[in-house]
Structures are given as C-alpha cells and as structure tokens.
Motif scaffolding. Structure first.
Motif, PDB file in Angstrom:
ATOM      1  N   TYR A  89       0.815  -1.215   0.000  1.00  0.00           N
ATOM      2  CA  TYR A  89       0.000   0.000   0.000  1.00  0.00           C
ATOM      3  C   TYR A  89       0.850   1.267   0.000  1.00  0.00           C
ATOM      4  O   TYR A  89       0.424   2.297  -0.510  1.00  0.00           O
ATOM      5  CB  TYR A  89      -0.987  -0.024   1.176  1.00  0.00           C
ATOM      6  CG  TYR A  89      -2.250  -0.763   0.801  1.00  0.00           C
ATOM      7  CD1 TYR A  89      -3.358  -0.094   0.307  1.00  0.00           C
ATOM      8  CD2 TYR A  89      -2.307  -2.144   0.879  1.00  0.00           C
ATOM      9  CE1 TYR A  89      -4.499  -0.770  -0.078  1.00  0.00           C
ATOM     10  CE2 TYR A  89      -3.442  -2.845   0.496  1.00  0.00           C
ATOM     11  CZ  TYR A  89      -4.534  -2.147   0.019  1.00  0.00           C
ATOM     12  OH  TYR A  89      -5.662  -2.828  -0.371  1.00  0.00           O
ATOM     13  N   ALA A  93       0.240   3.822  -2.999  1.00  0.00           N
ATOM     14  CA  ALA A  93      -0.103   5.223  -2.733  1.00  0.00           C
ATOM     15  C   ALA A  93       0.781   6.161  -3.543  1.00  0.00           C
ATOM     16  O   ALA A  93       0.294   7.100  -4.181  1.00  0.00           O
ATOM     17  CB  ALA A  93       0.018   5.516  -1.240  1.00  0.00           C
ATOM     18  N   ILE A 206      -6.275   6.046   0.009  1.00  0.00           N
ATOM     19  CA  ILE A 206      -5.548   4.776   0.094  1.00  0.00           C
ATOM     20  C   ILE A 206      -5.131   4.487   1.528  1.00  0.00           C
ATOM     21  O   ILE A 206      -5.128   3.328   1.965  1.00  0.00           O
ATOM     22  CB  ILE A 206      -4.334   4.788  -0.861  1.00  0.00           C
ATOM     23  CG1 ILE A 206      -4.830   4.805  -2.308  1.00  0.00           C
ATOM     24  CG2 ILE A 206      -3.449   3.559  -0.624  1.00  0.00           C
ATOM     25  CD1 ILE A 206      -3.748   4.803  -3.351  1.00  0.00           C
TER      26      ILE A 206
END
Length: 226
Positions: A89, A93, A206
């Motif tokens: 992640y 992002a 996100i």
C-alpha cells in the motif's frame, strides 16, 4: 445477483491463457480462498482440461505473488501478511498519487463525471461486492488515463496483489460511504485540474483502505504454510 463461477469448463484455442485467467479470477474474487491448497486434479476437472495447462497456470500465478509454492506440500493461494500489506500500500499510494498528478493536467471530464455519479449513489448499505467492482474499475481507469505507459505497466503488474487485498479493506468496518466519498474527493480535484489536491485526496483514500486491511490482518494473522 448470483456471481458466475469462473471455473466452468474452458473451451478455447488459447487454453493456457484461458486457464490462467480463470484461476486468477477465482483467487481474486475469493472463490478460492487465501491459504487454500490448489489441487491440479480438481481444477483440471472443474474446467474440463488436462493437468498440464493447470500446472503451467499455477507456476505463472506464483510469479505474480498470488500463489505460494511450498516444497513437498504443494501450491497455496497466498495468505496476505501485515508486512506485505504495508509495503504494497505504500508503493500503491505513491504510484497512484503520481498518476492523478498527471491526469490533472488534462482530465477526461466525461469519464470522471460518470464515476462521480456511481460513487455518489453509494452508502453503507451498498453491497461490498458492488463497491469492489466499481473501485477496481475506477483505479484501473486512472492507470490508463495517466498517459504514462511505464507507470501504468508497473501498476498493472501489482494489480493482482492489490485485488487480492481489496476485500480485506471492508472486513473490519462498515465504511463504504466514507470510501466512496474518498473517490469523489479525488474526482473533484481532478475536475478542478488541481494536481496537488488530487494527490492529497488519493493518499488519504488509500491510507483509509490500508487501515482497514491492516486492522483485519492484525486480528487474523496468516498461518505459516511452510
């Protein structure tokens, strides 16, 4: 609406690719669960094919990270871990923030407006499955709309892993409305051609998704398959 099982018999000249796509879809859609062992025999019987294209598909899926090959035990659908989620992640992002900064220079107004209507209609009573379909559609659209084929290529390379984690973002809390509003905030910034705002809104969106995934994985740690 009943979801069609992708593991119906395969009938195509390009059998290896079809078998690969079917098994991948079954994993991403959660029909074959994380941690579940992949049986070449059962998969071959389900799709009415020989074991050879199934074996090749499993090896190919291992290269994407969706499947884990364990010596003397076999192939398993990869169990997401907290460490992997954090790394994925963080990468996602940064890549998607870059993507929206590019899109903001010449945003595709009509397509963005359509997605805005879709997410504006969603709330906490929306089916998680429906949300996940539109979430995937929106982010895939952003990859293409960035206009940078190298960026799009990198995002598409990690897309399968992103899709594997997506359902976990909804497992702990019922916050579909907040997630939908995050999409709308990104879209509004793009419609205003405000790249910096679009980047901030994308990061916030996100980060919210990442929080949901990490909360689930903290409460449901992966079991060692080795």
């Amino acid at each position: 609406m009943t979801r069609e099982n992708p593991l119906f018999p395969a009938k195509s000249l390009d059998l290896r690719q079809i078998v690969y796509e079917k098994i991948k879809e079954a994993i991403v859609e959660g029909i074959i669960k994380p941690g579940e062992k992949l049986s070449e025999v059962e998969l071959a019987n389900s799709m009415a094919v020989s074991r050879t294209p199934v074996r090749e598909a499993i090896r190919q899926l291992a290269k994407t990270g969706l499947v884990t090959l364990t010596p003397r035990k076999g192939a398993f659908v990869t169990l997401p871990t907290l460490e992997d989620a954090s790394a994925l992640y963080e990468l996602r992002a940064n890549l998607e923030m870059f993507a929206v900064s590019l899109i903001a220079m010449a945003p595709p107004m009509e397509e963005l407006a359509k997605f805005r209507e879709i997410f504006e209609s969603m709330d906490n009573d929306t089916s998680p499955g429906e949300y996940l379909v539109q979430d995937r559609n929106f982010h895939n659209f952003l990859y293409r709309a960035s206009g940078n084929r190298f960026l799009s290529g990198v995002l598409l390379d990690i897309l399968d892993m992103i899709n594997l984690y997506r359902p976990y973002s909804l497992a702990e809390h019922n916050y579909l409305k907040a997630l939908s509003e995050g999409h709308i905030a990104v879209i509004d910034a793009l419609l205003d051609k405000d790249g910096e705002r679009a980047k901030r809104e994308m990061k916030e969106h996100i980060d919210m998704t990442r929080t949901g995934v990490e909360a689930y994985l903290q409460n449901n740690p992966a079991k060692d398959l080795s």
